[in-house]
Design an enzyme around this catalytic site. Structure first.
Site, PDB file in Angstrom:
ATOM      1  N   ASP A  42       0.863  -1.184   0.000  1.00  0.00           N
ATOM      2  CA  ASP A  42       0.000   0.000   0.000  1.00  0.00           C
ATOM      3  C   ASP A  42       0.897   1.230   0.000  1.00  0.00           C
ATOM      4  OD1 ASP A  42      -1.955  -1.929   0.347  1.00  0.00           O
ATOM      5  OD2 ASP A  42      -3.012  -0.838   1.936  1.00  0.00           O
ATOM      6  N   LYS A  60      -6.749   3.353  -3.171  1.00  0.00           N
ATOM      7  CA  LYS A  60      -7.136   3.323  -1.759  1.00  0.00           C
ATOM      8  C   LYS A  60      -7.405   4.741  -1.290  1.00  0.00           C
ATOM      9  CE  LYS A  60      -5.059   2.108   2.747  1.00  0.00           C
ATOM     10  NZ  LYS A  60      -3.910   1.452   3.412  1.00  0.00           N
ATOM     11  N   LYS A  86     -10.026   0.253  -2.266  1.00  0.00           N
ATOM     12  CA  LYS A  86      -9.931  -0.011  -0.830  1.00  0.00           C
ATOM     13  C   LYS A  86     -10.400   1.208  -0.053  1.00  0.00           C
ATOM     14  CE  LYS A  86      -6.659  -1.227   2.871  1.00  0.00           C
ATOM     15  NZ  LYS A  86      -5.308  -1.747   3.186  1.00  0.00           N
TER      16      LYS A  86
END
Length: 220
Positions: free
Chosen positions: A89, A151, A180
């Site tokens: 991430d 995300k 996400k």
């Protein structure tokens, strides 16, 4: 719907200690969450502990500001994967995005994608700091650079995921790229609403309470 398989069970606090990581790992294995998301210093420990389970090890790169160089992010990525990370991430370069230096943003993401090999890359756009147009551009650049997911948030800025942001991100990236939602799910109802809006993963420190239908106070 197996809500547990949407959850990245998360502990990214600076003061995390081994007993807390052990609890995170135990909960993730018990409830069969998608992954644990931990800081890079815990990756090798988690990878060893999760051997033989389906729970992935997720870690963060360029976190939480996104303001390091592409070379630094690429090194972090390679190092994390060597230590056993399955998912990365990363935080994109928010300042470069806001000043319109789009090639630099795309190159930054691509550096991590290339360093990641076949591992999953999620790009944190830090939506709370962006206009809607900037959110759209961030998603487009992430997809162009080869990211697997976009995300919403780090959980360390001014706000977490919102339904409207998840919807916008899903509309922008289409059906093939993951979305996400991080830092906004406080209940099972919240998590289900994010999934309905288009999220395919939920980042939260309260995964156990969420799947048990309990209310969550504070936290990520």
């Amino acid at each position: 719907m197996k809500i547990n398989k949407y959850i990245d069970h998360t502990l990214l606090k600076a003061d995390s200690v081994q007993s807390q990581i052990d609890q995170l790992l135990s909960e993730a294995k018990t409830h069969e969450f998608a992954s644990v998301c931990v800081n890079p210093g815990w990756v090798s420990y988690c990878a060893e502990a999760l051997k033989g389970s389906d729970v992935k090890v997720c870690t963060v790169v360029g976190f939480p500001l996104g303001a390091t160089t592409p070379e630094t992010k690429a090194f972090e990525t390679k190092n994390a994967i060597e230590n056993g990370a399955d998912e990365i991430d990363m935080v994109l370069n928010i300042g470069k995005l806001k000043q319109g230096d789009y090639q630099a943003v795309e190159d930054d993401v691509r550096a991590v994608v290339e360093a990641s090999g076949d591992k999953l890359v999620k790009v944190i756009i830090e939506a709370c700091l962006l206009t809607d147009d900037e959110k759209i551009k961030a998603c487009q650049l992430s997809v162009a650079a080869g990211a697997d997911f976009v995300k919403t948030s780090t959980g360390f800025s001014t706000g977490g995921a919102t339904i409207s942001d998840v919807k916008l991100m899903r509309q922008t990236v289409g059906p093939e790229i993951g979305v996400k939602a991080a830092g906004g799910a406080r209940s099972l109802e919240d998590a289900l609403a994010f999934i309905e809006a288009g999220a395919t993963r939920i980042g939260t420190s309260a995964g156990v309470k969420i799947i048990n239908g309990e209310a969550v106070k504070g936290g990520y």
